[in-house]
Design an enzyme around this catalytic site. Structure first.
Site, short mmCIF file in Angstrom:
data_model
loop_
_atom_site.label_atom_id
_atom_site.label_comp_id
_atom_site.label_asym_id
_atom_site.label_seq_id
_atom_site.Cartn_x
_atom_site.Cartn_y
_atom_site.Cartn_z
N GLY A 191 -5.47 10.10 -10.87
CA GLY A 191 -4.46 9.13 -10.46
C GLY A 191 -5.09 7.92 -9.80
O GLY A 191 -6.14 8.03 -9.15
N ASN A 220 -1.29 3.30 -5.83
CA ASN A 220 -1.51 2.80 -4.49
C ASN A 220 -2.23 3.85 -3.61
O ASN A 220 -3.24 3.57 -2.98
CB ASN A 220 -0.13 2.44 -3.92
N GLY A 271 -3.36 6.93 -4.89
CA GLY A 271 -4.43 7.52 -5.69
C GLY A 271 -5.74 6.76 -5.50
O GLY A 271 -6.81 7.35 -5.25
N LYS A 309 10.93 13.73 3.36
CA LYS A 309 11.05 12.53 4.20
C LYS A 309 11.32 11.30 3.34
O LYS A 309 11.84 10.29 3.82
CB LYS A 309 9.84 12.36 5.12
N ARG A 362 7.77 2.51 1.08
CA ARG A 362 8.41 1.91 -0.09
C ARG A 362 9.85 2.39 -0.24
O ARG A 362 10.72 1.64 -0.67
CB ARG A 362 7.59 2.24 -1.35
N GLN A 408 9.43 7.72 -4.49
CA GLN A 408 9.66 9.10 -4.95
C GLN A 408 10.98 9.70 -4.48
O GLN A 408 11.46 10.66 -5.07
CB GLN A 408 8.49 9.98 -4.49
#
Ligand code: NAD
Ligand code: 13P
Length: 359
Positions: free
Chosen positions: A10, A13, A15, A214, A279, A308
């Protein structure tokens, strides 16, 4: 006996940031680690050039981590199997929606002595239930897998601003202490930097649950912030969110320790940092301010990066619905209803208020 060879799977950002951390450590510790670190990159063209070529010549991931110089011993590779060939330690670090495909490509090509650490935040949910991503990796590839999670906004870690993190790894039962397995000392040497302080524990479930959930709470904070309700409202969402995170852990992963949520970087500290500057909070805020949906907001703000919480709130909702427990998690439900069913965000206070508390 040879030094451990490490591959990072990966190059987003986080990774790329973790690959930088790891490559700095392997270069400094050649008796323990092979200095060269491969980083698998999902290939794409940037102004006509392959991203891997740009990373290997300019030593910068211009799309996902611009402005940060990467170590020379970090080698970008667009071919997953060749990037992982000969690796003793695989560090998974991709948005979790891509994990299935990656793991299915690797299946049958990974020796069972290989060890893995998952830096992903999310769950794997299917008809059989909700699964930690580290357990999914273990089940599919037949290798031991731990996790790394903490209060770690990637841009700050990449700039080498001090932070803490938590690595969790449970040494497999068949480890005989003969130095061949990855133990806590090796993991600390791999991830700890002067600016990135690592605590190594056993509670893989606790840090993974906190890290995944979270992101859902942070969307909720974004909504109330975007509505202009201020810090008190955000703190209220975080309070309720922490309670639901711990309840989820205790209900579905009783092996997770309540102390982990309070005491480790991966617990309440990650909740606080994500709800302040992550984000997910930005996406929630943008939705509130513009009326755009979550996917539009993500695309507009993040230049290919992923928030996510958008997928995690759906997966968690599916799971809770399948066991008829949605009402036990009113904040997770509220976030899901706002993101997927256009429920007005202004309803959050009533949705999470425990109206039954007084009978
Ligand atoms: P990201 O959000 O920057 O996502 C972009 C990455 O996804 C790029 O490498 C891109 O090439 C890749 N990608 C796009 N399409 C793909 C496809 N079809 N198949 C495979 N890869 C594809 O990723 P990230 O920030 O590195 O996040 C990885 C994980 O780490 C996530 O679970 C995230 O929650 C977690 N995390 C992120 C941060 C952070 O601050 N960025 C911090 C801690 C943990
Ligand atoms: P975001 O994905 O919301 O930026 O959170 C990053 C993170 O996980 C910080 O630890």
């Amino acid at each position: 006996d040879h030094p451990y060879k490490v591959t990072v799977i990966g190059s987003g950002n986080w990774g790329t940031t973790i690959a930088k951390v790891v490559a700095e450590n392997t270069a400094q510790n050649p008796t323990l680690f092979a200095p060269e670190v491969n980083m698998w990159v999902f290939e794409e063209k940037i102004e006509g050039k392959n991203l891997t070529e740009i990373i290997n010549t300019k030593h910068q991931n211009v799309k996902y981590l611009p402005g940060i110089t990467l170590p020379d011993n970090l080698i970008a590779n667009p071919d997953l199997l060749s990037a992982c060939e000969g690796a003793d330690i695989l560090v998974f670090n991709i948005p979790h929606q891509f994990l299935r495909r990656i793991v299915s490509t690797l299946k049958g090509h990974v020796d069972k002595k290989v060890r893995a650490i998952s830096c992903l935040k999310g769950f794997e949910v299917d008809a059989n239930g909700v699964q930690l991503l580290s357990s999914y990796i273990t089940d599919e590839l037949n290798i031991a897998c731990g996790a790394l999670s903490g209060a770690n906004l990637a841009p700050e870690v990449a700039k080498e601003n001090w932070s803490e993190t938590t690595v969790a790894y449970h040494i497999p039962e068949d480890y005989r202490g003969d130095g061949k397995d990855v133990d806590h000392r090796v993991l600390k040497a791999l991830f700890h930097r002067p600016y990135f302080h690592v605590s190594v524990i056993e509670d893989v479930a606790g840090i993974s649950i906190a890290g995944a959930l979270k992101n859902v709470v942070a969307l909720g904070c974004g909504f109330v912030e975007g509505l202009g309700w201020g810090n008190n409202a955000s703190a209220a969402i975080q309070r309720v969110g922490l309670g639901e995170i711990i309840k989820f852990g205790q209900m579905f992963f009783p092996e997770s320790r309540v102390e982990t949520y309070y005491q480790e970087s991966a617990g309440v500290a990650d909740l606080i940092t994500t709800c302040s500057g992550g984000r997910n909070v930005k996406v929630g805020k943008h939705m509130a301010k513009t009326g755009k949906d979550a996917f539009e907001a993500e695309a507009e703000l993040l230049n290919g990066q992923s928030a996510q919480g958008i997928i995690t709130c759906k997966e968690v909702h599916e799971w809770l619905e399948s066991c008829d427990l949605v009402s036990e998690f009113p904040l997770f439900d509220a976030v899901y209803q706002i993101v997927y069913n256009n429920v007005p965000m202004e309803n959050i206070p009533d949705m999470i208020d425990d109206l039954d508390a007084f009978g």
